[in-house]
Motif scaffolding. Structure first.
Motif, mmCIF file in Angstrom:
data_model
loop_
_atom_site.group_PDB
_atom_site.id
_atom_site.type_symbol
_atom_site.label_atom_id
_atom_site.label_comp_id
_atom_site.label_asym_id
_atom_site.label_seq_id
_atom_site.Cartn_x
_atom_site.Cartn_y
_atom_site.Cartn_z
ATOM 1 N N ARG A 221 -40.098 -78.948 -49.686
ATOM 2 C CA ARG A 221 -39.413 -79.957 -48.878
ATOM 3 C C ARG A 221 -40.210 -80.314 -47.613
ATOM 4 O O ARG A 221 -40.393 -81.485 -47.289
ATOM 5 C CB ARG A 221 -38.025 -79.450 -48.481
ATOM 6 N N LEU B 250 -39.581 -85.802 -53.940
ATOM 7 C CA LEU B 250 -40.154 -86.596 -55.022
ATOM 8 C C LEU B 250 -41.394 -85.858 -55.526
ATOM 9 O O LEU B 250 -42.176 -85.349 -54.732
ATOM 10 C CB LEU B 250 -40.536 -87.976 -54.463
ATOM 11 N N THR C 172 -37.817 -94.716 -50.903
ATOM 12 C CA THR C 172 -38.172 -95.405 -49.653
ATOM 13 C C THR C 172 -39.123 -94.559 -48.817
ATOM 14 O O THR C 172 -39.894 -95.085 -48.027
ATOM 15 C CB THR C 172 -36.918 -95.726 -48.813
ATOM 16 N N ASP C 173 -39.091 -93.240 -49.018
ATOM 17 C CA ASP C 173 -39.964 -92.367 -48.236
ATOM 18 C C ASP C 173 -41.380 -92.281 -48.781
ATOM 19 O O ASP C 173 -42.296 -91.901 -48.062
ATOM 20 C CB ASP C 173 -39.385 -90.940 -48.200
ATOM 21 N N ARG D 209 -43.056 -82.744 -47.740
ATOM 22 C CA ARG D 209 -42.713 -84.154 -47.952
ATOM 23 C C ARG D 209 -41.390 -84.456 -47.255
ATOM 24 O O ARG D 209 -40.400 -84.775 -47.900
ATOM 25 C CB ARG D 209 -42.559 -84.420 -49.458
ATOM 26 N N CYS E 23 -33.446 -86.245 -48.869
ATOM 27 C CA CYS E 23 -34.785 -85.799 -49.244
ATOM 28 C C CYS E 23 -35.538 -86.979 -49.825
ATOM 29 O O CYS E 23 -34.972 -88.047 -50.051
ATOM 30 C CB CYS E 23 -34.744 -84.608 -50.207
ATOM 31 N N THR E 24 -36.829 -86.777 -50.087
ATOM 32 C CA THR E 24 -37.668 -87.891 -50.519
ATOM 33 C C THR E 24 -37.387 -88.343 -51.946
ATOM 34 O O THR E 24 -37.916 -89.358 -52.377
ATOM 35 C CB THR E 24 -39.161 -87.514 -50.409
ATOM 36 N N MET E 25 -36.568 -87.601 -52.694
ATOM 37 C CA MET E 25 -36.278 -88.040 -54.059
ATOM 38 C C MET E 25 -35.586 -89.396 -54.037
ATOM 39 O O MET E 25 -35.921 -90.287 -54.797
ATOM 40 C CB MET E 25 -35.382 -87.034 -54.789
ATOM 41 N N CYS E 26 -34.578 -89.518 -53.192
ATOM 42 C CA CYS E 26 -33.802 -90.760 -53.146
ATOM 43 C C CYS E 26 -34.038 -91.555 -51.866
ATOM 44 O O CYS E 26 -33.615 -92.704 -51.771
ATOM 45 C CB CYS E 26 -32.309 -90.467 -53.290
ATOM 46 N N GLY E 27 -34.670 -90.950 -50.870
ATOM 47 C CA GLY E 27 -34.913 -91.671 -49.623
ATOM 48 C C GLY E 27 -33.611 -92.209 -49.054
ATOM 49 O O GLY E 27 -32.633 -91.470 -48.912
ATOM 50 N N ASP E 28 -33.594 -93.512 -48.758
ATOM 51 C CA ASP E 28 -32.394 -94.121 -48.166
ATOM 52 C C ASP E 28 -31.212 -94.148 -49.122
ATOM 53 O O ASP E 28 -30.080 -94.378 -48.701
ATOM 54 C CB ASP E 28 -32.682 -95.580 -47.764
ATOM 55 N N PRO F 264 -38.471 -86.229 -45.447
ATOM 56 C CA PRO F 264 -38.034 -87.629 -45.427
ATOM 57 C C PRO F 264 -37.835 -88.144 -44.007
ATOM 58 O O PRO F 264 -37.672 -87.357 -43.071
ATOM 59 C CB PRO F 264 -36.697 -87.574 -46.161
ATOM 60 N N ALA F 265 -37.811 -89.462 -43.887
ATOM 61 C CA ALA F 265 -37.566 -90.090 -42.586
ATOM 62 C C ALA F 265 -36.175 -89.688 -42.086
ATOM 63 O O ALA F 265 -35.990 -89.327 -40.927
ATOM 64 C CB ALA F 265 -37.665 -91.607 -42.726
ATOM 65 N N LEU G 214 -35.607 -81.088 -54.129
ATOM 66 C CA LEU G 214 -36.307 -80.853 -52.864
ATOM 67 C C LEU G 214 -37.105 -82.062 -52.397
ATOM 68 O O LEU G 214 -37.096 -82.383 -51.218
ATOM 69 C CB LEU G 214 -37.258 -79.655 -53.010
ATOM 70 N N ARG H 252 -27.504 -91.375 -58.961
ATOM 71 C CA ARG H 252 -27.604 -92.518 -58.048
ATOM 72 C C ARG H 252 -26.866 -93.718 -58.613
ATOM 73 O O ARG H 252 -26.158 -94.423 -57.905
ATOM 74 C CB ARG H 252 -29.073 -92.876 -57.794
#
Lengths: 424, 424
Positions: free
Chosen positions: B395, A335, A70-71, B398, B406-411, B400-401, A333, A185
């Protein structure tokens, strides 16, 4: 008619012929491997792919997983990751997006490659539930099966499916606890769903229905490792082994019905437990192809996890793992960028080759390199190098005065000094 | 009075106390290790260094070799390599210059570091012979011994000395042949000298004199591996094992006379011969510290040899190797840059830690990281990471929101999804 059914009837298909030729084994070896479930050849009725065999007696293959979160949703970047993964020599791709327009991303990725592509259908099912109904726990099993079929029709060759997370597995997890929690996940989505809905995992309880879909669309079933350790201290724990046992049992059934099967494994494993994991998997699954995520052999080197996983993958493949999922330097860390995808594939390819030197005694290229070095034949060295481009760049940047040797020893090249006296 | 003599008399010296405290072992463990020759602590009467123990029961140490060649003489760059090696966490340095003003380079390097510094005195002896008398084969043994003493007085703590190349070793080499030739510069210089002059290696024939010098200046003797394989197909061959036997015999004598000893090993070894090399070395040398060059486990990945050597070093240290010489990404191609020195040390440190997880069951930091990850505690993750700077950079680049994940999985962070349901 599935490949397994052909193989059982003694038919050597075009796919088997291609694998045999590529691997330097007999066609009958491949046919028997497919018939017995020791080898898979992911195919799809919806898309022509570069045929790639995975399993016993074949070169260890490397998968590169890509996809949005999502990011970070940038479809062009995903296509660039495909390009970098192929340039680095990946054998397969997995498209694991969890952000953006799933259909568009998958279409663009599939268009961009001739490699076999894998997916994890439950990501889409759970995330669409979150988007439409506000939470992943509102996923409807019918949607999961529908999405599985839809993804197959897009030309997906293999799917990681988390069938082994059931009440038994969950009991092991709850009774034992964990240092690193649950990091898969798929495993996280499914356990959350089961606990919230107080229902058995539909991929387990309706496994026969799942098999019908996979068989219809000729998808290779890769049994997901939802309980994989996310920390070396959780390696080879009871939850992970329980899931392996369940998956092994289901894999027999799938194979029986003509669905090709792969078993996925961890994850994070210290060096002294890797052999145990491979031997155990091979034994309880009746030697089905083993797809390992590295493994990572230490937890404390974030930023270098491609190197960490290369240590684990060299060992796992030397002991018999057949298929290695790469890990990038950004693991744990962020994507990965396309550059990190490239580095991750290279590290895994090195590891896979190191394993094949043991497992398959595949050392011809190493012998050639030894001779080329002894003879100071740089062009031959580059020709046999896994990455000629990078090797050449390092040398060219620092070209020695005497171009026979290199700048490491300059005038005092061991090989040249001794070359005058020995005739090796 | 040497450390060994103190240790034998039951005296725990300041050096032993420092090692015991740093390693979390008892002072008597270190004292006994030194007395029995299972542990060395390189010192020098001419220079205070950061004390570092090497051997059984201690953390695996990493050496970074630096130095010029005739093609690349830039003393400032060598000093920068020292800085990068230290920044990356090297435990020792070897200054292996073969080009430029030896004295100036060594002085500058020694001034720039508090780490133990090693050297290979025969490089200077042979190269000065080439400069003054036109060829390395005109080296005079007296010069070799004189230079050994001179380098000791500059504060050199340990020296790699090629004592094990004698007529016996050479016979094995000549009778067997080799795929990759002879790649040790010391080995090449000495065999060329022996063949040209028809004389035994003075380091072997006048070993007692050598010992007098080393004892006088308290230099730790690291027995060089002049016959090490330069190709995996030459690993563990008769020439290499013959040299090991000779060195093992000489090491007993050196230890008897109070000179601390390390045994050097290969080189290029396929994964399935690493354990054999470590067990054999430990057995025939009576468990003296084993100093291994990686090993490199495949020959075909130039440009990535730090990663290749990390695979080998993780295994060698897990089986009992005590001291790892790093390999840089430029190995086999060019003299490394300071950046490549940094990368090489990092790869070796990761490998050494992976080995220590097995050899010493040293896994506390891994456990801490597992917990920090489970708890999504990023600051704790960085604190325990081997390279916090790099991990943080990946990290931060990039972010995350939702800054918990982290941005790997986001939400869709597995840990967050499951965290609501489990209390690990």
């Amino acid at each position: 008619m599935s490949l397994i059914e052909d193989a059982r009837r003694g038919v050597v298909t075009e796919e088997m012929r291609i694998v045999a030729a590529a691997e330097g084994v007999t066609e009958d070896f491949v046919r028997r491997g497919v018939a017995e479930g020791h080898i898979v050849i992911p195919v799809s009725p919806y898309r022509r792919v570069k045929i790639c065999g995975i399993g016993e007696g074949l070169r260890t293959k490397v998968n590169a997983s890509i996809g949005t979160s999502t990011d970070m949703v940038d479809v062009d970047m995903e296509v660039e990751k495909v390009r970098q993964a192929e340039r680095a020599g990946a054998d397969t791709l997995m498209e694991l997006s969890t952000g953006g327009d799933f259909l568009e991303i998958r279409r663009r990725v599939v268009e961009a490659t001739t490699l076999s592509v894998g997916s994890v259908p439950l990501y889409q099912a759970f995330i669409e539930a979150a988007r439409k109904r506000g939470a992943v726990v509102h996923m409807e099993p019918d949607d999961l099966f529908r999405i599985t079929a839809e993804q197959a029709k897009l030309g997906t060759n293999f799917m990681a499916i988390h069938t082994g997370i059931n009440y038994e597995t969950m009991k092991r997890l709850q009774n034992q606890g964990r240092h690193g929690g649950l990091v898969s996940r798929g495993g996280a989505f499914m356990t959350a769903w089961m606990l919230h809905n107080e229902k058995e995992n539909p991929l387990y309880s309706e496994f026969d229905y799942l098999l019908e879909i996979l068989k219809e669309h000729e998808v290779t079933l890769s049994f997901g490792n939802g309980m994989r350790a996310g920390a070396v201290h959780d390696a080879t724990d009871r939850a992970q082994v329980q899931e392996l046992l369940i998956n092994a049992e289901l894999a027999d059934k799938a194979h029986e019905q003509g669905v090709q099967t792969i078993i996925e494994g961890p994850g994070h494993i210290p060096v002294d437990e890797i052999q145990t994991n491979v031997v155990l998997q091979k034994r309880v699954t009746n030697r089905r192809p083993f797809y390992m995520l590295g493994p990572l052999v230490t937890d404390i080197a974030p930023g270098y996890d491609d190197r960490v996983a290369a240590i684990g993958a060299a060992l796992s493949s030397s002991y018999g793992a057949d298929f290695i999922c790469y890990v990038t330097p950004a693991e744990h860390l962020a994507l990965p960028t396309p550059e990190e995808v490239y580095e991750g594939v290279m590290s895994s390819r090195i590891a896979a080759h190191v394993g094949d030197m043991i497992k398959l005694k595949k050392r011809d290229a190493d012998l050639e390199m030894g001779h080329a070095r002894r003879d100071l034949d740089w062009e031959r060295q580059f020709a046999v190098a896994m990455n000629p481009e990078r090797a050449r760049a390092i040398r060219d940047e620092r070209m020695p005065a005497d171009t026979d040797g290199c700048t490491m020893c300059g005038d005092y090249c061991a090989l040249k000094i001794v070359g005058r006296h020995f005739n090796f």
